[in-house]
Enzyme design. Structure first.
Site, PDB file in Angstrom:
ATOM      1  N   GLU A 126       4.995  -6.497   7.514  1.00 14.28           N
ATOM      2  CA  GLU A 126       4.307  -5.455   8.278  1.00 14.28           C
ATOM      3  C   GLU A 126       4.749  -5.355   9.735  1.00 14.28           C
ATOM      4  O   GLU A 126       4.628  -4.274  10.335  1.00 14.28           O
ATOM      5  CB  GLU A 126       2.786  -5.685   8.217  1.00 14.28           C
ATOM      6  N   ASP A 180      -1.893  -8.030   6.889  1.00 13.35           N
ATOM      7  CA  ASP A 180      -3.324  -7.803   6.702  1.00 13.35           C
ATOM      8  C   ASP A 180      -3.737  -8.219   5.289  1.00 13.35           C
ATOM      9  O   ASP A 180      -3.171  -9.154   4.743  1.00 13.35           O
ATOM     10  CB  ASP A 180      -3.673  -6.344   7.021  1.00 13.35           C
ATOM     11  N   GLY A 185       0.811  -1.203   0.000  1.00 15.81           N
ATOM     12  CA  GLY A 185       0.000   0.000   0.000  1.00 15.81           C
ATOM     13  C   GLY A 185       0.849   1.258   0.000  1.00 15.81           C
ATOM     14  O   GLY A 185       2.063   1.208   0.203  1.00 15.81           O
TER      15      GLY A 185
END
Length: 356
Positions: free
Chosen positions: A143, A151, A72
């Site tokens: 992460e 996620d 992201g």
């Protein structure tokens, strides 16, 4: 490259090439990092391709030579978190809904996972019906190094890897090559990149109504010889050390093992967010008992909102991406300080919910 239907060459390229609806992430300088706008465009493209009888399958790919997607748009989330904004709440909700949509998509969805595939990239590719990796694949869910956790349905995928391979990748944030991704059930077929153009052309010529089994037969015609990845070769050690249900026990087992491989895993975990490690392990164990991807995504969303409010996320991004000093100051600074009460906050109900 012929294209019957195409968007302008923005951050996402959507086109129909023969029988294939193509979705190409187009931010090569940012390693195709996923933004909120791109997520929305992907959702729109999936709707259009599902309704188009000329589209037999989807092809997901990334522009450039470095990889499919690095994850992201962390910088945008960082700025919003610092400003106490709501980008995280909006972005993750829409991203997770797209992740579930991909898993449920009624037509075959082929993800070409060449090069780097991380974080949000795993969300776009890991739930595909047909997942292709190559000798250049570098897949990771790193992460925990940002005070976060795997996620985008990562807890669902990792918890379904054989033995403790998923626990290993989730807690260390280390990289799987193509063979390791295949062994961890994060991919379906390993090919050599030299064969992708021919395979891609074959995919665009498939007839409408081609079923998943027939498509897999086509993919396997291009498969590379079977091979064992470097992580998979250590499965016995991984299964012993990572079978515990507390991070402290896993760390102790790695230290006791003392092999080069175990100590490398210990070192990889030692600079990660202590709360990120404990939350990750808790979510992985809960996912193992879960019945659906949607259940895991709903749980991840609650946890992500707590992450967005925590100091560790901002600090982790600062140290890794903004200042790049690789010296995060975690809160709490060690595993002992991460109490069950802290972990419980990531699982607490909120007045928000995902609708799939």
């Amino acid at each position: 490259m012929s294209s019957d239907v195409a968007t302008e060459a923005g951050e996402l390229i959507v086109a129909r090439e023969g029988a294939a609806g193509v979705i190409r992430l187009n931010r090569p300088k940012a390693l195709n990092a996923l933004t909120l706008e791109m997520t929305r465009e992907i959702a729109t493209a999936l709707d259009a391709f599902e309704a188009d009888p000329k589209v037999a399958l989807i092809i997901l790919e990334g522009a450039g030579e470095r990889g499919l997607c690095a994850g992201g748009d962390i910088r945008g989330l960082y700025e919003s978190a610092k400003a106490k904004g709501d980008l995280g709440k909006i972005f993750w909700r829409e991203e997770y809904i797209v992740n579930a949509r991909i898993a449920q998509f009624p037509k075959p969805y082929v993800a070409y996972m060449d090069g780097f595939v991380m974080g949000g990239g795993v969300g776009l590719a890991g739930h595909a019906s047909h997942r292709i990796v190559t000798e250049k694949t570098r897949m990771a869910m790193p992460e925990v190094g940002l005070g976060f956790f795997p996620d985008v349905g990562g807890t669902w995928l990792l918890s379904r890897a054989p033995g403790e391979l998923g626990t290993y990748f989730g807690l260390t944030g280390l990289t799987a090559n193509g063979a390791d991704a295949l062994a961890a059930h994060m991919a379906d077929v390993l090919i050599d990149t030299v064969n992708w153009p021919a395979l891609r052309e074959a995919l665009t010529k498939l007839s409408a109504g081609t079923d998943a089994t027939a498509l897999m037969t086509t993919l396997k015609k291009f498969a590379a010889p079977e091979q064992t990845g470097p992580v998979t070769a250590q499965r016995a050690q991984i299964n012993r050390a990572f079978a515990h249900d507390s991070v402290e026990e896993i760390v102790a087992a790695l230290e006791q093992d003392g092999s080069d491989f175990a100590l490398a895993a210990f070192k990889a975990m030692s600079d990660k967010s202590p709360r990120g490690l404990k939350v990750t392990l808790k979510l992985l164990r809960l996912a193992r008992a879960s019945k659906s991807l949607e259940e895991c995504l709903s749980r991840e969303y609650l946890a992500a909102l707590e992450v967005f409010d925590s100091a560790d996320f901002v600090e982790g991004v600062r140290a890794a991406i903004i200042d790049k000093d690789r010296n995060p100051k975690w809160q709490p600074p060690d595993l002992k300080g991460v109490t069950p009460e802290i972990v419980a906050r990531y699982l607490a109900p909120r007045d928000v919910a995902l609708t799939f």
